[in-house]
Scaffold this motif. Structure first.
Motif, short mmCIF file in Angstrom:
data_model
loop_
_atom_site.label_atom_id
_atom_site.label_comp_id
_atom_site.label_asym_id
_atom_site.label_seq_id
_atom_site.Cartn_x
_atom_site.Cartn_y
_atom_site.Cartn_z
N CYS A 1 4.08 0.34 -5.94
CA CYS A 1 3.78 0.46 -4.51
C CYS A 1 4.90 1.14 -3.73
N GLU B 1 0.85 -1.19 0.00
CA GLU B 1 0.00 0.00 0.00
C GLU B 1 0.88 1.25 0.00
N ARG C 1 -5.33 -8.53 -6.39
CA ARG C 1 -4.71 -7.26 -6.80
C ARG C 1 -4.66 -7.16 -8.33
N GLY D 1 -3.10 -0.22 -8.07
CA GLY D 1 -2.14 -0.29 -6.98
C GLY D 1 -1.03 -1.25 -7.26
#
Length: 419
Positions: free
Chosen positions: A180, A129, A229, A211
């Motif tokens: 990231c 993140e 993801r 992301g």
């Protein structure tokens, strides 16, 4: 290689895939000659051929077979996943696919200590993140002087600001995967990419909902989280794909190698299989974009001597070895020779954290090779390699696009170039 899977076992997709890969191996051993860990350790089980035998034994055995031990897990953990062996292999063995299967299976059977589980969980949560990573990075940089020596090398100094971005809107449009950790560790990389492509008449933008590519989760044996993801990124990119975006650009070769495999990894997902194939087809490493452009209009000005470290994910996974070197040569940069350019630097995703001793030895050997030609700077194409090599505190290491952008900034203006 002959295999001995039962019909019942072969009904499982991962066993069928393992059987296919195993049967392509002729156990010639050419792979060991270019395996970094085999060269360091000299143990057959720490080379691709030995690991293949270990995985064959593991996958053919029963769950209650006591031959499957933590020792097997150790030898698989020591693998860098650099895929050097795949470049060397005359039979085209897709070793990395077998390794993903073998690691998942040995973890299921053997398990991991509480300490290892905590480390891997922490890496997944800290790295994937961007906002969380940047907050943790800032905290680490603040207290870096108090950190143990081993940890200091993992905490880079504060990165320089990204600088201006290009405001122009062009007819040609491409997406960029911001990544990231790269926005925190090297914010200027994507900004420099945007500026250079702007000069070539290309608008580069990011899909805000996209992301982490999923590689960190996937390779730390949280494979379903990694697939989630992938799906989230596909959802974020899809409106732009339907609108006709020309490419999805990766400036980190590790991300690029992974996104290019979305189509394979989601092939059995009826909702995402076709979209994943389309995304993988659009995925391009930055060098693939620039090498097809008319670079004569750029005319950079520079006087630096560079050494290029080609990441494993660029040369072995994406098969783009030599592409950046050729591009930099076209732009007039002087490149110093690098000994054994095929060998891994030891970064390998999270490997430098989970296997620090081996990673440090590989890093120092790689730096010795890169510095032998006395370059002013070292350039690379992956944020993991960049950070790992920089951790030694020796020669400056940057992404190659930053050097190109810097040279363009100091070059004459457009009017002077076209006069």
């Amino acid at each position: 290689m002959q295999t001995n899977f039962s019909d019942e076992a072969l009904r499982q997709p991962h066993i069928r895939e393992a059987d296919r890969v195993l049967r392509s191996c002729v156990h010639c051993g050419f792979c060991n000659a270019t395996c970094p860990t085999y060269q360091l350790l000299g143990d057959e089980r720490d080379g691709p051929r030995g690991r293949i035998y270990l995985m064959k034994e593991l996958l053919e055995s029963r769950d209650d077979d006591d031959q499957v031990t933590q020792e097997t897990q150790t030898h698989l953990d020591r693998c860098l996943s650099c895929r050097n062996c795949e470049t060397t292999c005359p039979s085209g063995v897709e070793y990395h696919k077998l390794l993903d299967i073998g690691r998942a299976e040995v973890d299921r059977r053997v398990g991991r200590s509480a300490k290892e589980r905590a480390l891997r969980y922490g890496l997944r949560k800290a790295l994937v993140e961007p906002r969380r990573f940047q907050a943790l990075l800032a905290l680490g940089q603040t207290f870096r002087p108090l950190a143990p020596t081993s940890l200091k090398a993992k905490i880079p100094p504060r990165a320089s600001r990204a600088g201006r971005t290009a405001p122009a809107t062009h007819a040609r449009h491409m997406l960029v995967l911001e990544g990231c950790v790269q926005p925190g560790l090297s914010p200027n990389t994507n900004a420099a990419t945007t500026r250079v492509l702007d000069q070539l008449g290309i608008t580069l933008s990011a899909a805000s909902a996209a992301g982490c590519c999923g590689a960190i989760d996937y390779h730390l044996n949280a494979q379903e989280d990694g697939r989630d993801r992938m799906r989230a990124n596909i959802d974020a990119w899809w409106p732009h794909v339907e609108a006709g975006t020309e490419a999805i650009v990766q400036t980190a070769s590790g991300c690029g190698a992974f996104v290019k495999e979305y189509g394979e990894m989601l092939a059995d997902d009826p909702r995402y299989a076709e979209k994943a194939r389309r995304v993988s087809a659009l995925a391009k490493d930055l060098v693939e974009i620039l090498r097809d452009e008319d670079l004569e209009t750029l005319a950079p000005r520079h006087d630096k001597r560079l050494a290029f470290h080609c990441p494993c994910t660029l040369q072995h996974a994406q098969k783009l070895g030599g592409a950046v070197e050729s591009l930099l040569g076209r732009l007039g940069f002087t490149l110093s020779p690098v000994r054994d350019p095929h060998l891994c630097c030891g970064s390998a995703g999270t490997y430098s954290i989970t296997q620090p001793a081996l990673a440090t030895q590989l890093r120092d050997d790689k730096l010795d090779a890169l510095e032998a030609g006395h370059p002013d700077e070292i350039v690379t194409a992956n944020i993991g390699c960049q950070t790992h090599l920089s951790g030694a505190g020796r020669t400056t290491v940057r992404h190659w696009i930053e050097v190109v952008d810097e040279a363009l900034t100091s070059a004459p203006n457009d009017e002077a170039r076209t006069a």
